[in-house]
Design an enzyme around this catalytic site. Structure first.
Site, short mmCIF file in Angstrom:
data_model
loop_
_atom_site.label_atom_id
_atom_site.label_comp_id
_atom_site.label_asym_id
_atom_site.label_seq_id
_atom_site.Cartn_x
_atom_site.Cartn_y
_atom_site.Cartn_z
N ARG A 91 23.51 -39.21 -11.87
CA ARG A 91 24.27 -39.05 -10.62
C ARG A 91 23.45 -39.63 -9.48
O ARG A 91 22.29 -39.25 -9.29
CB ARG A 91 24.57 -37.57 -10.33
CG ARG A 91 25.22 -37.37 -8.98
CD ARG A 91 25.61 -35.92 -8.72
NE ARG A 91 26.22 -35.81 -7.41
CZ ARG A 91 25.74 -35.07 -6.41
NH1 ARG A 91 24.66 -34.33 -6.57
NH2 ARG A 91 26.35 -35.06 -5.25
N HIS A 118 26.31 -38.94 0.75
CA HIS A 118 25.28 -37.91 0.66
C HIS A 118 24.48 -37.97 1.96
O HIS A 118 23.30 -38.27 1.97
CB HIS A 118 24.41 -38.13 -0.58
CG HIS A 118 23.68 -36.91 -1.07
ND1 HIS A 118 23.79 -36.43 -2.36
CD2 HIS A 118 22.83 -36.06 -0.44
CE1 HIS A 118 23.02 -35.35 -2.50
NE2 HIS A 118 22.43 -35.11 -1.35
N GLU A 126 28.39 -31.79 -0.65
CA GLU A 126 28.13 -30.63 0.21
C GLU A 126 28.59 -30.84 1.66
O GLU A 126 27.77 -30.84 2.59
CB GLU A 126 26.64 -30.27 0.19
CG GLU A 126 26.11 -30.00 -1.20
CD GLU A 126 24.68 -29.43 -1.22
OE1 GLU A 126 24.05 -29.37 -0.15
OE2 GLU A 126 24.22 -29.05 -2.30
N ASN A 182 27.13 -27.53 -6.81
CA ASN A 182 25.68 -27.50 -6.66
C ASN A 182 25.26 -26.05 -6.51
O ASN A 182 25.75 -25.34 -5.62
CB ASN A 182 25.24 -28.27 -5.41
CG ASN A 182 25.45 -29.77 -5.54
OD1 ASN A 182 25.83 -30.25 -6.61
ND2 ASN A 182 25.22 -30.49 -4.46
N TYR A 216 21.88 -23.39 -6.41
CA TYR A 216 20.44 -23.18 -6.35
C TYR A 216 20.04 -21.71 -6.32
O TYR A 216 19.11 -21.30 -6.99
CB TYR A 216 19.84 -23.86 -5.10
CG TYR A 216 19.82 -25.35 -5.22
CD1 TYR A 216 18.76 -25.98 -5.84
CD2 TYR A 216 20.89 -26.13 -4.76
CE1 TYR A 216 18.74 -27.36 -6.00
CE2 TYR A 216 20.88 -27.50 -4.92
CZ TYR A 216 19.80 -28.11 -5.53
OH TYR A 216 19.79 -29.47 -5.71
N GLU A 270 24.18 -30.38 -9.27
CA GLU A 270 22.78 -30.16 -8.86
C GLU A 270 22.39 -28.75 -9.23
O GLU A 270 23.16 -27.80 -8.99
CB GLU A 270 22.59 -30.32 -7.35
CG GLU A 270 22.72 -31.72 -6.83
CD GLU A 270 22.47 -31.81 -5.32
OE1 GLU A 270 21.79 -30.92 -4.76
OE2 GLU A 270 22.97 -32.77 -4.72
#
Ligand code: FCB
Length: 456
Positions: A90, A134, A179, A305, A307, A360
């Protein structure tokens, strides 16, 4: 097989749900964070060039001028992916490389770079998953108002058309935005990201125009490359209340609307979450007739994504000390693997059987100075999140791929080059790449289709 081995495997079977053989296994990067070559081959200025060169904006004064020099070393980086046996990559496309002014004139040399990258990936059997935005808006578009003005969405659709025409026959997928919450919130409300504006009203306008631009870009992609799977990538996080206090419960509800629902709900046709819109006293003046339908255009996948979790505490209550058993990464982000399942379940509540990709997931930890290729904490982080991903698949969730953030150590935005997220270490003085244990670990999971038992 020796007697004792067969005995132990009967008593103690390895419970490791398998990943399907067509699962996408990859690592992710983004243009500004890795490419460098900021002024080469006709690339225009982006808001991150301007911002990173503003004194005080980036922790260590770092910029993306050179970054990991991926622009020149992309063949080596693709070879690395191939050696690891990853079947997907990606990356993002730098809008100012393709259309330096943002809205007129295509820079052939810039587009050629991505053409070469895509061909190199395909030659090595690696599926190219591209992201159009991005965070590196062409600076001239910011000078003309940036995301808070609607013309930026029109320019984005024209850029999407250019890319889809050129690469659409060879990409495995295309995501419009990475995002958008961060683009609007950090860029226009908090101002800790480019373009560094601190204007909540502008952030609201930006969020709507980001979604409009997604809808317009989807239409452009469909017209230029009808078979290319298209979607968007959102950052999602559980936001549980810190306590049962009604104020914490309210704070948690608002945080959930602000981070998780603000973009996903309109994308699935459910409109903006009303409590949050009211809390912001948004007059909704940017919304035009037809926008709701445009934003909710059919997608082929959703990228997630993930985290960390973000426990919500009301600002009206005294702050609480962190729970003593709270595990954190080198950046102080909570390690909470179960949260991946929680966000996937939340998404599925809105998207049903739409294919999902973890686009991600990863962690930054300080390096062992004696040997930066040893990263037991990152291996443990990946292992636990992959176990959750495997369980989600076993339970029938439509998860189709997993991309570690990041292939390489890179420019971590306002935090500069301090945090290292790579499964591959980069020596910034020489550019030398050294795969870490986490890269070998991910490679093993990709090769075997299951999470190996922990070796003690
Ligand atoms: C995500 C960004 C990515 C990287 C990671 C650590 O929010 O998409 O570029 O900065 O965080």
């Amino acid at each position: 097989m020796r007697q004792d081995e067969s005995a132990s495997s009967q008593e103690d079977p390895v419970i490791s749900p398998a990943f399907p053989s067509d699962f996408a296994w990859g690592a992710a990067t983004s243009a500004y964070q890795v490419e460098g070559a900021a002024t080469e081959d006709g690339r225009g200025e982006s808001i991150w060039d301007r911002f990173s060169h503003t004194p005080g904006a980036v922790a260590d004064g770092g910029t993306g001028d050179v970054a990991t020099d991926h622009y020149h070393r992309y063949r080596e980086d693709v070879a690395l992916l191939a050696e690891l046996g990853l079947n997907a990559y990606r990356f993002s496309i730098a809008w100012p490389r393709v259309i330096p002014t943002g809205d007129s004139g295509v820079n052939a040399a810039g587009l050629d770079f991505y053409d070469r990258l895509v061909d190199e990936l395909l030659a090595r059997g690696i599926a190219p998953h591209a992201t159009l935005y991005h965070w590196d808006l062409p600076q001239p578009l910011e000078d003309a108002g940036g995301w808070p003005v609607r013309q930026t969405a029109d320019a984005f659709a024209a850029y999407a058309d250019v890319v889809a025409r050129r690469l659409g026959d060879r990409l495995a997928s295309i995501a419009t935005h990475n995002e958008p919450f961060i683009t609007a919130d950090h860029g226009y409300r908090q101002g800790n990201h480019a373009p560094g504006r601190r204007d909540p009203r502008a952030a609201l306008a930006a969020s709507h125009h980001l979604l409009v631009s997604h809808g317009l870009a989807l239409q452009a992609i469909r017209a230029a490359a009808p078979d290319l799977p298209a979607g968007i990538v959102l950052n999602l996080e559980p936001t549980p209340p810190a306590s049962g206090h009604p104020l914490d419960v309210e704070a948690a509800n608002l945080a959930h609307q602000r981070v998780n629902r603000w973009f996903l709900d309109p994308l699935v046709g459910a409109g903006y979450p009303p409590d949050m819109a009211d809390a912001w006293e948004w007059d909704r003046s940017e919304i035009r007739a037809g926008d709701a339908e445009l934003i909710a255009g059919r997608m082929d996948f959703l990228g997630v994504n993930y985290y960390a979790r973000n426990v919500a505490r009301s600002p009206l209550l005294p702050s609480l000390p962190p729970a003593p058993d709270r595990e954190t990464t080198g950046l102080g982000w909570e390690v909470y693997p179960q949260g991946l399942r929680e966000v996937l379940d939340f998404v599925v509540s809105r998207t049903a059987d739409l294919p999902l990709y973890v686009m991600e997931n990863g962690a930054a930890y300080p390096d062992d100075p004696a040997d930066p290729s040893r990263d037991p904490q990152r291996v443990s982080y990946l292992r636990r999140h992959l176990e959750v991903a495997a369980k989600a698949i076993a339970d029938g969730l439509p998860l189709r791929g997993y991309f570690a953030w990041s292939l390489l150590d890179n420019f971590e935005w306002a935090l500069g080059y301090g945090p290292r997220f790579g499964i591959v270490h980069v020596d910034y003085a020489t550019g030398r790449r050294t795969p870490r244990d986490s890269a070998r670990f991910l490679a093993e999971v990709a090769r075997t289709g299951s999470v190996p038992p922990e070796r003690t």
